[in-house]
Design an enzyme around this catalytic site. Structure first.
Site, short mmCIF file in Angstrom:
data_model
loop_
_atom_site.label_atom_id
_atom_site.label_comp_id
_atom_site.label_asym_id
_atom_site.label_seq_id
_atom_site.Cartn_x
_atom_site.Cartn_y
_atom_site.Cartn_z
N CYS A 35 0.84 -1.04 -0.01
CA CYS A 35 -0.04 -0.10 0.17
C CYS A 35 0.77 1.24 0.08
O CYS A 35 1.46 1.67 -0.91
CB CYS A 35 -0.99 0.17 1.12
SG CYS A 35 -2.35 1.13 1.08
N HIS B 23 -3.66 -5.33 0.81
CA HIS B 23 -3.21 -5.64 2.11
C HIS B 23 -3.11 -7.06 1.96
O HIS B 23 -4.19 -7.69 2.51
CB HIS B 23 -3.80 -4.93 2.87
CG HIS B 23 -3.85 -3.48 3.27
ND1 HIS B 23 -2.69 -3.06 3.99
CD2 HIS B 23 -4.36 -2.22 2.79
CE1 HIS B 23 -2.61 -1.83 3.92
NE2 HIS B 23 -3.55 -1.38 3.08
N GLU C 263 -1.21 -8.71 3.89
CA GLU C 263 -0.91 -9.20 5.11
C GLU C 263 -2.15 -9.57 6.24
O GLU C 263 -2.03 -10.23 7.19
CB GLU C 263 -0.19 -8.18 6.07
CG GLU C 263 -1.03 -7.09 6.48
CD GLU C 263 -1.63 -6.04 5.55
OE1 GLU C 263 -2.49 -5.09 6.04
OE2 GLU C 263 -1.28 -5.96 4.56
#
Length: 289
Positions: A145, A256, A258
């Site tokens: 990001c 994202h 993660e």
């Protein structure tokens, strides 16, 4: 407790057995890799809460590195001088540029002035310096990001302040009224391009369609000359890039991965690929005289 091999041990290509006196082979680098930590630096953010300054990193990034990439994260504070940053990099095998609530300052790419409360100049300066050190040193680099935006700016690109503006564009910001897991749920499709690191991960994941989340207002306007597109959203927004000609993993994504790093096949593929690149860097450094 078994001790890890030192760099001086690894510089010996042939040694003699203390029993037979016969030469032994070169060190087993695979065994060394199993015993030695693979260290990845994680750039933190500067935040002020109730007039008190904090260095912050969301735990989810650290969890993804530890459990999916299988590396040891080391938080690097924002605002370090270049000499101190160089010292940090002397022990690193990789760098992660995380997302953040702040935006990259337009002063770094010639954009219109922004509200100071939306910026983190210490993070900007540290990240841009870290990118240049990592690329010049051959240290694996992964941006998420804000990290993608920093990589583009560091190499001479520019950013758009609102990707959702313009004909045919979808909404790229999250719905803040939803629970957090739903904010990070997959919301739009992307298409792989080229043969960069992320494009390869997308194809290996075998996701059809390839869906990712979207929690960003800013993004790439003009792509830096040193980058190539790995994936785009169906509305044309650049969603992933790789560094042209990089000898190791040097790439970034706008979404994202993660958040669902252990469940989403593409997220698993990306973090494992990054972790393997960092592990290869560690083995190469250990094998040097």
């Amino acid at each position: 407790m078994e001790q890890s091999a030192s760099p001086s041990d690894l510089s010996i290509s042939m040694i003699s057995s203390p029993i037979s006196g016969k030469p032994l082979g070169a060190p087993d680098l695979t065994a060394i890799a199993d015993r030695s930590p693979v260290i990845v630096g994680v750039l933190s953010n500067r935040q002020t809460v109730d007039s008190v300054g904090y260095e912050t990193v969301r735990i989810r990034y650290l969890e993804a590195l530890r459990s999916t990439a299988r590396v040891l994260p080391l938080v690097i504070p924002a605002g370090l001088e270049e000499e101190s940053l160089q010292t940090c990099f002397s022990v690193l095998n990789g760098v992660l540029l995380t997302g953040a609530e702040s935006n990259v300052s337009p002063s770094f790419y010639g954009g219109p002035e922004a509200c100071p409360e939306t910026l983190d100049l210490d993070r900007d300066r540290t990240s841009i310096a870290a990118i240049k050190i990592a690329l010049s040193s051959g240290i694996p680099l992964f941006g998420i990001c804000r990290g993608l935006q920093e990589l583009n700016v560091a190499l001479g690109g520019t950013l758009s302040s609102d990707l959702s503006e313009g004909q045919g564009r979808i909404t790229h910001v999250e719905d803040l009224t939803l629970p957090r897991d739903l904010q990070y749920a997959c919301s739009h499709a992307i298409q792989a391009e080229g043969r960069g690191y992320i494009a390869q991960c997308i194809r290996r994941s075998q996701k059809k369609p390839v869906l990712v989340n979207t929690l960003h207002r800013q993004g790439i306007a003009r792509l830096a000359d040193g980058l190539e597109v790995d994936a785009r959203c169906m509305d044309g927004v650049i969603e992933a890039v790789s560094v042209k000609g990089a000898a190791t993993f040097a790439a970034a994504v706008q979404w994202h991965p993660e958040w669902f790093h252990a469940e989403d096949p593409l997220s698993v593929e990306i973090f494992r690929a990054f972790g393997e690149a960092c592990r290869s860097h560690m083995i190469a450094m250990k094998s040097q005289p």
